[in-house]
Design an enzyme around this catalytic site. Structure first.
Site, PDB file in Angstrom:
ATOM      1  CD1 TRP A 147      41.597  35.580  30.091  1.00 36.94           C
ATOM      2  CD2 TRP A 147      40.317  35.929  32.191  1.00 36.94           C
ATOM      3  NE1 TRP A 147      40.090  35.045  30.020  1.00 36.94           N
ATOM      4  CE2 TRP A 147      39.507  35.017  31.344  1.00 36.94           C
ATOM      5  CE3 TRP A 147      39.353  35.797  33.355  1.00 36.94           C
ATOM      6  CZ2 TRP A 147      38.209  35.273  30.730  1.00 36.94           C
ATOM      7  CZ3 TRP A 147      38.746  35.830  33.293  1.00 36.94           C
ATOM      8  CH2 TRP A 147      37.433  35.530  32.326  1.00 36.94           C
TER       9      TRP A 147
ATOM     10  CE1 TYR B  53      42.530  35.107  24.644  1.00 31.79           C
ATOM     11  CE2 TYR B  53      41.798  34.210  26.844  1.00 31.79           C
ATOM     12  CZ  TYR B  53      41.493  33.793  24.922  1.00 31.79           C
ATOM     13  OH  TYR B  53      40.092  34.286  24.759  1.00 31.79           O
TER      14      TYR B  53
END
Length: 772
Positions: free
Chosen positions: A118, A116
């Site tokens: 992050w 994802y």
């Protein structure tokens, strides 16, 4: 006795701020905020305890059943079986063997490689880039499309105004809003906690400062949200609190009022939009007999009709900026409120004017509203993926549970691939996905699950092979993003904890086993990669008229702040000035209030213009008789998503070890609840415990429980004793257009927990045993 030695300080950047780490005796003992940040985030200080927390993954680990039986093991052991520590070479041999087996037996489209993004603000140690680069070299992989943050609206806007990235990067800047806006209408608010973060790193948190400047100049604010604190203190914002999920009905009624009272800008509509006649017919109720006026909307939203009409008049009278938080589109039919808000802005006729029009994502990330740099920083090249199949990001459980089933997405008909492997790095789906009990069942289906992870998150606990990864403080890197003028030399503060390795080192080791290490590394060390990317950055900056120092000088200076872009952007100002010469990238070249293309898809859950479509779960549905409270599972203020939940900042916010949940005092009194109680929150999908805060900052009938508490079921598929709201949320797509998450369409009930309080074990490592 000599005085204690002063700690060494080391700069680093995160998605929530820039800091100096204080290092003593090889340990980080504190972090200091960036001195020039006017509004530092709370989150960063939580990293101190998390770095060497007992829940760090210290060595490569393999689930006991998988080590003994390989892919033929009992897959329901994921999440409950102990792990066995193994040497790195053995772990990489087994992982490479599984990748090759599945690729050769089932094809590369049987491998889902998820990340994802992050994991780190560093430009080189970007988990998603490293993961995709490796898999693209060994045959490819299925990847995810779009983001949980804004999937519904990013699918919609290309049909309405053109590429969604133009709205994010071209957003009217905060200085322009502060100088020119006289009314800011905030759909979903402008929450300070959400603006703590920007993907790629944050230098200065600017939103609060600019909003207060606008207020001091006389700008007025309206917060349309079920949560009063979604508007920062000091703005004296009017609070309008519609029922959650009813924003589209409110927006349609505002549009109707403009028409009924002749307040629309007909000249702008004629020059710059198409399809207004079709939308007007809908507002009049020509087809369904229902006029979409303020009286109609009041029955849906719970907002007084005169409040709606008065707001429409104020918006027409003032230079009005409509801000749209990403949160309002993470719901059933989440495509509609953003489309309706853009239509309302078009009817006001202020799109392209200083301080007027609309913006999507203000307050959802700190960077939106900052002028972007006139050049793009380079990234690690991911290479071409030979596999063309991809799935919407929020449909991972569907794909795992229903291989071969057809589905529709944004005008296309697709089939879920038969995924036999999941390889995840740089993310935690057991945080951001909905209906976690369903996700557990989905994670039981693949033959093999491999995870690169720093801590024992629920994702790691549900894996077969866990490879320990380093944090940003255990390696060199550079933070640079086009939304922030600050460049940070991220220095290695401490040695890797345990036997952890960077994602690059892990994938280089796997690439060696496939005979593609040279292609993966291109013969460069990590240090040489960082210098290579920096030299590319210097070249691009020089072409745009910016001078960057050498890497050695950057590290000596620690940080470099670029001069601001001299042009303060105004969204779609060129289009407004010359719609023919600077058309939008839509089929008509104009704002499409009615989209022939979307209408042609034939979706009953997303027609060709903004429309009110009743959510499947909301306070107006029959289900509210059993579950009469609407759950708002918004972003936390003490962490980014689930990151640093074991850290001191996040844990200090807990109530008796549980995630705090806010409820209106009258709703609490009706259930005999008091401040500080531990409560059970439940519906048909699951249950969790939470610590209760009673406050009139939430609308009656609403409870607010932030995401990010590490999933901690009392037993497999049982109650989460820690407070993760995604055991409650529904795992269904927003519509066939966007297929985004619909977490904010969730009903629950709440009761006091009177039984023995089960201990929170989310931060304890799983059982780790020796080999037999």
């Amino acid at each position: 006795m000599a005085g204690a030695e002063s700690p060494r300080t080391t700069p680093f950047s995160t998605h929530w701020g820039t800091y100096h780490a204080e290092v003593r005796d090889g340990r980080v003992t504190a972090v200091r905020d960036y001195a020039r940040d006017p509004d530092p985030a709370l989150i960063g200080h939580g990293i101190v305890e998390a770095l060497d927390h007992p829940t760090r993954v210290g060595r490569p680990m393999i689930r006991k059943g998988f080590l003994e039986h390989g892919h033929r093991s009992d897959r329901t052991g994921r999440g409950r079986e102990p792990f066995v520590a193994v040497p790195w070479d053995e772990a990489l041999d087994i992982a490479a063997s599984e990748i090759a087996r599945i690729r050769d037996s089932h094809g590369s489209d049987a491998i889902f490689a998820g990340s994802y993004g992050w994991a780190s603000a560093g430009r080189f140690h970007h988990a998603q880039s490293q993961l995709r680069r490796f898999f693209n070299l060994v045959g490819g992989h299925v990847q995810a499309i779009d983001t949980y943050s804004y999937a519904a609206i990013s699918a919609t806007m290309p049909h309405v105004t053109g590429p969604f990235r133009d709205i994010l990067d071209g957003a009217t800047s905060w200085p322009v809003i502060a100088e020119h806006s006289s009314l800011v209408v905030m759909l979903g608010g402008l929450a300070r906690k959400n603006a703590q973060v920007t993907s790629g790193g944050v230098g200065q948190h600017t939103m609060r400062e600019w909003l207060l400047k606008a207020h001091a100049r006389g700008c007025q604010f309206v917060n349309i949200s079920p949560i009063r604190s979604d508007a920062i203190s000091g703005l004296e914002a009017e609070w309008i609190a519609p029922r959650p999920g009813s924003d589209t009905a409110l927006l349609l009624a505002l549009c109707h009022t403009l028409l009924a009272e002749g307040l629309e800008d007909r000249a702008f509509l004629d020059r710059c939009t198409v399809g207004m006649d079709r939308f007007e017919a809908y507002l009049r109720g020509d087809a369904d007999g229902q006029v979409k006026d303020a009286d109609w909307a009041s029955g849906i939203t719970g907002v007084e009709p005169e409040t709606i009409r008065a707001l429409a008049r104020r918006m027409a009278k003032n230079r009005t900026m409509i801000t749209i938080a990403w949160s309002i589109q993470r719901a059933d039919h989440g495509e509609q409120p953003g489309w309706a808000a853009v239509t309302l802005a078009a009817m006001l006729g202020q799109i392209g004017l200083p301080g007027g029009g609309f913006g999507i994502g203000y307050g959802s990330e700190n960077g939106i509203g900052n002028p972007v740099l006139p050049f793009k920083f380079p990234a690690v090249p991911q290479r071409l993926n030979p596999v063309r199949e991809a799935i919407p990001v929020a449909r991972i459980s569907d794909a795992l549970l229903h291989p071969g089933e057809p589905y529709e997405f944004n005008g296309t008909r697709r089939v879920y691939p038969d995924l036999r492997m999941v390889y995840w790095t740089g993310g935690n789906p057991f945080h951001h996905h909905q209906d976690l009990n369903r996700l557990v069942r989905a994670f039981h289906r693949p033959e093999t699950v491999i995870v690169n992870e720093i801590w024992w998150t629920a994702t790691a606990r549900h894996a077969d092979i866990v490879l320990p990864a380093t944090t940003a403080l255990e390696r060199e890197d550079i933070a640079m993003t086009h939304w922030e003028p600050l460049i940070v030399a991220m220095r290695k503060a401490i040695e890797p904890v345990g036997e952890s390795r960077s994602d690059h080192q892990i994938f280089a080791g796997l690439a060696r086993r496939f005979g593609v290490e040279e292609a993966f590394t291109e013969g460069r060390t990590e240090e040489e990669w960082i210098e290579h990317l920096w030299n590319q950055s210097r070249q691009r900056a020089a072409e745009a008229g910016f001078e960057l120092p050498s890497l050695a000088e950057l590290r000596e200076r620690e940080m470099v702040e670029l001069p601001p872009n001299p042009r303060e952007p105004i969204l779609y100002d060129s289009f407004r000035t010359d719609p023919e010469g600077a058309p939008l990238e839509t089929p008509s070249g104009r704002i499409e209030i009615f989209s022939e293309r979307v209408a042609g898809f034939g979706y009953d859950d997303c027609p060709g213009h903004p429309a009110w479509i009743e959510p499947r779960e909301w306070l107006g549905s029959p289900k509210a008789e059993r579950f009469p409270l609407h759950l708002v599972s918004n972003q936390p203020k003490t962490r980014l998503h689930s990151q640093l939940d074991p850290g001191g900042v996040s844990r200090a916010s807990k109530i008796k070890g549980r995630e705090p949940m806010t409820m209106h005092p009258e709703d609490g009194a009706a259930r005999g609840l008091k401040d500080g109680d531990v409560v059970r929150v439940y519906n048909d999908r699951g249950a969790c415990l939470a610590g209760l805060i009673l406050s009139d900052k939430v609308r009656r009938g609403v409870v607010q429980l932030s995401t990010g508490a590490w999933y901690d079921p009392i037993e497999p598929f049982g109650m989460c004793k820690h407070g993760n709201p995604n055991v409650l949320t529904a795992d269904r797509g927003t519509s066939r257009l966007g297929q985004g998450p619909s977490a904010h369409s969730t009903l629950v009930e709440v009761e006091r927990w009177d039984g023995p309080l089960p201990p929170v074990t989310a931060f304890d490592p799983p059982p780790i045993i020796g080999r037999d």
